[in-house]
Design an enzyme around this catalytic site. Structure first.
Site, PDB file in Angstrom:
ATOM      1  N   ASN A  47       0.871  -1.178   0.000  1.00 15.45           N
ATOM      2  CA  ASN A  47       0.000   0.000   0.000  1.00 15.45           C
ATOM      3  C   ASN A  47       0.906   1.226   0.000  1.00 15.45           C
ATOM      4  OD1 ASN A  47      -1.676   2.128   0.476  1.00 15.45           O
ATOM      5  ND2 ASN A  47      -2.422   1.431   2.469  1.00 15.45           N
ATOM      6  N   ASP A 100      -2.539  -2.488   8.968  1.00 16.25           N
ATOM      7  CA  ASP A 100      -3.459  -3.617   9.158  1.00 16.25           C
ATOM      8  C   ASP A 100      -4.634  -3.602   8.174  1.00 16.25           C
ATOM      9  OD1 ASP A 100      -2.044  -4.743  11.357  1.00 16.25           O
ATOM     10  OD2 ASP A 100      -2.756  -3.057  12.563  1.00 16.25           O
ATOM     11  N   GLY A 128       2.883   0.295   7.840  1.00 17.92           N
ATOM     12  CA  GLY A 128       1.763   1.225   8.003  1.00 17.92           C
ATOM     13  C   GLY A 128       1.883   1.983   9.308  1.00 17.92           C
ATOM     14  N   ASP A 149     -10.846  -3.722  12.516  1.00 17.53           N
ATOM     15  CA  ASP A 149      -9.433  -3.835  12.124  1.00 17.53           C
ATOM     16  C   ASP A 149      -8.850  -2.458  11.790  1.00 17.53           C
ATOM     17  OD1 ASP A 149      -9.884  -6.515  12.439  1.00 17.53           O
ATOM     18  OD2 ASP A 149      -9.760  -7.036  10.319  1.00 17.53           O
TER      19      ASP A 149
END
Ligand SMILES: Nc1ncnc2c1ncn2[C@@H]1O[C@H](COP(=O)(O)OP(=O)(O)OP(=O)(O)O)[C@@H](O)[C@H]1O
Length: 646
Positions: A260, A319, A350, A611
């Protein structure tokens, strides 16, 4: 694979051309090429350096002079770099003494007198580069914070890890440390990534190993040629080293890395390329890379990927991406096959890396990658969430947590403060608690262990059971009942078991209402709710051990509830205990193990987070789905939380 939409964003790296060339020459040239391929970080470097005075540039010139002369020295030394003798010990490869490379007799078993005297005199001073897997450094967010700074510094240095940053080529130069390690150093098997015969035809005792060597906050791959002295080994020396180095672990994983680029402080790609990829390639994992291009793209990637091609999906992200990947696989018509074939894991890139902290025991991307390479595949429980907005299409899987109230608001409503890193969450929590905001709702629960005493004894029972099951599996396999063969290479690999369509069966369908045997939590508390937090992994952030009693597959969800009326003088010590996990022992905190629950918010404004992702403020029903998903756990367990001794 329904690959077409993916093709532009997947890059394939095979390891067949994994470079074995040495060493000092290529590393010095690589620093130039890596500096030129760096984009964001090198421009940061440039702006930092230009802000510094001319003094530093003259220093740099001096340094580069020194570097040149040292690199020419190295070139000169290269021929004479001695090859070390070494022995295989129980823990790792122990360096004994140097033998001259030109004169070394690879078949000689005569101990070098230098080596003998050294090893006897230094029996008690044996150095170890981190002795066992349990001594991997467990790090906090600070490692991630410093990661970009380290890259910044190292993009101008001789770090081979930067060789291919930003490029799509698949060759990696791993520099050698021949002649540089002191005698009696032990390179633990847990650090050995690869090994090969120097002479593959003669197969004598000259072996080149590639191992993960600590460097500043990270580990990087380094090569070392050793002449192994052990004569008692039956069978193939190389197999022996590799078997010991990959005990209980699959070798040569086929990994789809999902990056990502937007994750964390938008450094995920850079972090993966510099900290993780060199280690993966050095251990001869094959990797494809997919980049997420928009919110929810992870779901599509998982829905369309070619299951046959991979055994691991590594999310170089926070996550959010593992959550999406899991849900993409869940929506596939061949989901049984998907959940049997693929392990989902994280390389922490992240702002929230709870999966890595809980499963790899670290938030540091290079150490997490080493753990990924050496981890054990384990089946873990996940949770199935249903809400009116989406339940009729697909319920959603959650591997980490669901929250309503203070925590949800603090996580999601501080999105615009992403630049602050993890501090944004802590500030948000403190702010909301100070305001004594309440979040009224109704909660119905199917308990597994309601009181704290019941919870403790259930926890201890399941923890013992999980470790016994693991031991049994190992023993069975060592007796040859289950013999794992991967890519033609044999090794003992614990079988995490498989799932069938039965395991996806929903026990408590959302539209059937709350079953009779569920209990309603006291409205006096739920009308004044402060925190509602349910979770399946011990850490929800690098320094927040919110669920210290969470176990990978105990078939239950941990639930924590607080009352917003709790005075701040009592809430402060609770919040301050979050890093140790002892908040759950406080009398003001409700802590239970549950099998399912339904939460019906009474607010019209606010949110639920699953999450760490924003979910609609609607009734939510959640149930445990035992052992549905495969992940990679260091030593086969979650990070130790010390809950036993609390
Ligand atoms: N290219 C993209 N642009 C914008 N958002 C993206 C992109 N790719 C993924 N996302 C979204 O970013 C969100 C956060 O992802 P991730 O968890 O990896 O990062 P993070 O920095 O830890 O974020 P968070 O703190 O929200 O967990 C996910 O909802 C994901 O769908």
């Amino acid at each position: 694979m329904a690959q077409l939409p993916l093709l532009p964003s997947i890059t394939n790296y095979t390891t067949s051309t994994f470079s074995t060339t040495s060493s000092s020459v290529s590393s010095s040239t690589s620093s130039v090429s890596s500096a030129s391929t760096e984009t964001s970080i090198s421009s940061a470097c440039i702006s930092i350096s230009s802000a510094l005075s001319k003094k530093s540039s003259s220093k740099r010139a001096e340094k580069s002079k020194k570097k040149k002369s040292s690199s020419s020295k190295k070139k000169h030394q290269k021929k004479e770099d001695p090859i070390s003798s070494a022995i295989l010990t129980e823990d790792g490869i122990k360096i004994r003494a140097k033998t001259s490379s030109s004169t070394s007799n690879s078949n000689s078993s005569t101990p070098n007198p230098y080596s003998l005297s050294n090893s006897t005199s230094n029996v008690n001073s044996t150095l170890t580069i981190n002795t066992s897997t349990t001594s991997f450094r467990s790090s906090t967010d600070s490692h991630l914070e410093t990661a970009s700074l380290i890259s910044c510094v190292t993009c101008l240095s001789d770090n081979p890890a930067n060789d291919s940053q930003g490029s799509n080529n698949n060759s990696h130069t791993t520099t050698s440390v021949n002649g540089q390690l002191p005698d009696n150093v032990v390179i633990p098997y847990g650090r050995i990534l690869n090994a090969k015969y120097i002479d593959p035809i003669k197969k004598n005792n000259l072996i080149e190993i590639v191992f993960a060597k600590p460097r500043r906050h990270d580990v990087i791959p380094k090569k070392l040629t050793v002449s192994i002295e052990n004569q008692y080994l039956n069978g193939d020396l190389l197999d022996e080293i590799m078997d010991r180095s990959y005990k209980n672990t699959k070798r040569n994983r086929s990994i789809l890395v999902v990056i990502n680029p937007f994750g964390g402080k938008r450094k995920a790609k850079k972090v993966f390329m510099s900290k993780a990829k060199p280690l993966l390639l050095a251990s001869e994992c094959s990797i494809d890379i997919a980049y997420t291009e928009y919110i929810g793209h992870g779901i599509k990637i998982a829905q369309e990927l070619d299951i046959d091609k991979y055994d691991t999906i590594a999310c170089a992200s926070g996550d959010g991406i593992p959550h999406e990947i899991m849900n993409g696989l869940y929506r596939r018509p061949d989901r049984v096959k998907a959940f049997n074939k693929l392990a989902i894991t994280q390389i922490p890139c992240g702002s929230g890396n709870a999966m890595s902290v809980s499963c790899h025991w670290t938030n540091n991307p290079s150490y997490a990658t080493l753990c990924l390479i050496k981890s054990i595949e384990v089946r873990v429980d996940v949770m199935l969430c249903s809400q009116p907005s989406y339940v009729d299409q697909f319920p959603k899987l959650s591997f980490l947590s669901q929250t309503y109230g203070v925590i949800a608001e603090s996580d999601i409503n501080t999105e615009s403060f992403r630049w602050m890193g993890s501090a944004r969450f802590e500030l948000g929590v403190a702010f909301n608690i100070l305001q004594r905001k309440k979040y009224p709702c109704d909660i119905y629960v199917k308990y597994a262990a309601k009181s704290k005493n019941e919870l403790k004894s259930r926890y201890l029972k399941h923890k013992t059971r999980e470790s016994l099951r693991f031991q049994d599996e190992l023993e069975e396999q060592q007796q040859g009942q289950l013999y794992g063969v991967i890519d033609g290479e044999a090794g003992y690999v614990p079988d995490p078991g498989s799932v069938t369509e039965e395991d996806f069966h929903i026990k408590y369908p959302f539209h059937e209402g709350v079953p009779n045997d569920w209990e309603k939590v006291d409205s006096n508390i739920t009308d004044n709710l402060g925190i509602f937090y349910t979770g399946k992994m011990p850490y929800v952030a690098a320094d927040t051990k919110f669920f210290p009693a969470a176990l990978p597959c105990d078939g239950a969800i941990d639930m924590v509830i607080t009352d917003s009326r709790t005075p701040f003088t009592r809430m402060a010590p609770i919040l301050l205990a979050l890093d140790r996990g002892s908040h759950v022992l406080q009398p003001e905190v409700i802590h239970s193990k549950i099998l399912a629950y339904k939460l019906v918010p009474k607010l019209t404004n606010g949110l639920i987070a699953v999450d760490g992702e924003k979910f609609p403020l609607e009734p939510i029903q959640v149930e445990i789905m035992p052992r549905l998903c495969k992940t990679l756990l260091r030593n086969g367990v979650f990070v130790d939380t010390d809950f036993d001794s609390m």
